[in-house]
Design a protein around this motif. Structure first.
Motif, PDB file in Angstrom:
ATOM      1  N   LEU A  30       0.844  -1.189   0.000  1.00 58.68           N
ATOM      2  CA  LEU A  30       0.000   0.000   0.000  1.00 58.68           C
ATOM      3  C   LEU A  30       0.880   1.241   0.000  1.00 58.68           C
ATOM      4  N   VAL A  31       0.430   2.282  -0.670  1.00 60.71           N
ATOM      5  CA  VAL A  31       1.123   3.579  -0.679  1.00 60.71           C
ATOM      6  C   VAL A  31       0.329   4.543   0.184  1.00 60.71           C
ATOM      7  N   GLY A  32       1.015   5.250   1.079  1.00 62.97           N
ATOM      8  CA  GLY A  32       0.349   6.168   1.986  1.00 62.97           C
ATOM      9  C   GLY A  32       0.552   7.616   1.619  1.00 62.97           C
ATOM     10  N   ALA A  38      -0.553  11.520  -3.564  1.00 60.72           N
ATOM     11  CA  ALA A  38      -2.000  11.338  -3.734  1.00 60.72           C
ATOM     12  C   ALA A  38      -2.376  10.553  -4.988  1.00 60.72           C
ATOM     13  N   PRO A  39      -1.806  10.876  -6.175  1.00 59.87           N
ATOM     14  CA  PRO A  39      -2.223  10.139  -7.374  1.00 59.87           C
ATOM     15  C   PRO A  39      -1.950   8.639  -7.304  1.00 59.87           C
ATOM     16  N   ALA A  40      -1.002   8.227  -6.456  1.00 61.64           N
ATOM     17  CA  ALA A  40      -0.647   6.809  -6.351  1.00 61.64           C
ATOM     18  C   ALA A  40      -1.113   6.177  -5.046  1.00 61.64           C
ATOM     19  N   ILE A  85      -3.971   4.738   0.752  1.00 55.45           N
ATOM     20  CA  ILE A  85      -4.433   5.138   2.080  1.00 55.45           C
ATOM     21  C   ILE A  85      -4.102   6.613   2.300  1.00 55.45           C
ATOM     22  N   PHE A  86      -5.089   7.370   2.791  1.00 55.45           N
ATOM     23  CA  PHE A  86      -4.889   8.776   3.115  1.00 55.45           C
ATOM     24  C   PHE A  86      -5.084   8.994   4.611  1.00 55.45           C
ATOM     25  N   LEU A  87      -4.151   9.708   5.217  1.00 53.28           N
ATOM     26  CA  LEU A  87      -4.343  10.183   6.585  1.00 53.28           C
ATOM     27  C   LEU A  87      -4.856  11.607   6.466  1.00 53.28           C
ATOM     28  N   VAL A  88      -6.097  11.831   6.846  1.00 55.41           N
ATOM     29  CA  VAL A  88      -6.783  13.096   6.603  1.00 55.41           C
ATOM     30  C   VAL A  88      -7.083  13.792   7.926  1.00 55.41           C
TER      31      VAL A  88
END
Length: 375
Positions: free
Chosen positions: A115-117, A156-158, A161-164
């Motif tokens: 996964l890419v973060g 973001a484009p890749a 998972i996003f830490l928001v």
């Protein structure tokens, strides 16, 4: 290549040193899946994550040494930055503040690079003033609805998972900010096209929009209102270990400049024989060594359990400003050839320019140092 082949700090450092210069395919616009996989095989995507979640379990000092080697050996700072942002701004907050279930569910994938973060906190009107963010998280049955717009989201484009960071109580400003772990394919999440940037070009970045994006309650990181504390915790890793990559870049440039000064001849002798050049290189060495020692001091203090607020600020300030100055000096030393695309000199300058801005501007670091002095 097996992950456990480089289980120790020394063997991993040796592997990064040997393989780093062959990691990047700079013909591609952004980092490639193959490059990311190679970084993951070396353990770079999970250096400071605990071994039980598939990481290496290294502390600040060992992690910074390995990222420094990565920055020194890898010719593409965009790739280095992508890996570091993934690890320090996404994986580590999840490791340090996530619930056991959330860690077990997501951390192994982040640590092994499957996964890419990405970290989504910056907004157009909320940069240094993080408490001014306008993205909101409305409490509903079973979770939260996120609404807002984030800018300059690295990876973001890749990202998977996003830490928001969003406000759960706008009236409380920084005490009302919470952090959420959001999947890429969540309904209501839109990722913009990659931004065109002057530096760190191979780290893809874009805006991210949330239109009543539902996030389950179990994806809340920590407790409601704990977002700023989580963010500050992640800044310990960014301002030390991420910037170790820039220390490595400065060391690489210094080595190239010394080699150039020995080989390049003008008026019948090497340009390094001129005091104006040799003293310039001596000052580059002095600034780089001072930055290295400040970084080591900060990392050791953190490993010993201290807050190390001043030490972190001084290290970040010294490393980032030295990165810019060293790249400028290298450009001057190489002259016309340094301007040419493909030599790596002008690219190093463009990659260094943003580092006095992100993760806290130089002015913010000076203010922090002044506050710790009691001013």
């Amino acid at each position: 290549m097996q992950l456990d082949q480089y289980s120790g700090h020394a063997t991993l450092l040796e592997a990064i040193t040997a393989q780093g210069e062959h990691m990047a395919d700079t013909t591609a616009d952004f980092f490639t899946p193959e490059e990311w996989e190679q970084c993951a095989r070396l353990g770079l995507t999970g250096l400071s994550v605990a071994e039980k979640y598939g990481g290496r379990g290294f502390g600040f000092t060992e992690t910074s040494e390995l990222i420094r080697a990565f920055g020194r050996q890898c010719p593409d700072m965009g790739l280095v930055f992508s890996v570091a942002a993934h690890l320090f701004a996404c994986a580590m907050p999840l490791y340090e503040h996530g619930s056991s279930a959330l860690r077990e569910q997501i951390l192994p994938g982040l640590a092994n690079g499957r996964l890419v973060g990405a970290n989504a906190i910056t907004e157009d009107e909320a940069g240094s003033d993080v408490a001014a963010l306008t993205t909101t998280a409305e409490r509903v049955a079973g979770g939260y609805l996120l609404t807002g717009h984030k800018s300059f989201v690295s990876n973001a484009p890749a990202a998977d998972i996003f830490l928001v960071y969003a406000s759960t109580d706008p009236d409380c400003r920084h005490l009302g900010i919470s952090a959420f772990v959001v999947d890429r394919h969540s309904q209501g999440l839109t990722i913009g096209a990659p931004l065109s940037k002057a530096g760190l070009q191979r780290c893809p970045a874009s805006w991210v929009r949330f239109d009543r994006c539902f996030v389950p309650s179990e994806r809340l990181l920590g407790s409601p209102g704990q977002g700023m504390a989580i963010f500050q915790s992640s800044m310990r890793w960014e301002r030390t270990c991420l910037f170790a990559a820039y220390l490595g870049q400065s060391e690489r440039l210094l080595h190239r400049c010394v080699d150039h000064a020995r080989r390049r001849e003008q008026f019948g002798r090497p340009i390094g024989d001129n005091q104006a050049i040799s003293h310039r290189l001596a000052r580059m060495r002095l600034r780089t060594e001072a930055a290295r020692l400040l970084l080591q001091q900060a990392c050791r203090a953190l490993d010993e359990g201290y807050r190390a607020t001043s030490e972190i600020a001084m290290a970040k300030l010294a490393v980032s400003e030295n990165a810019v100055q060293t790249a400028l000096e290298a450009l001057q030393l190489f002259g016309g050839s340094g301007i040419l695309a493909g030599t790596g000199i002008e690219q190093a300058l463009r990659d260094a320019l943003p580092c006095t801005t992100f993760s806290g501007t130089s002015e913010m670091q000076l203010e922090q140092i002044a506050v710790e002095l009691g001013l």
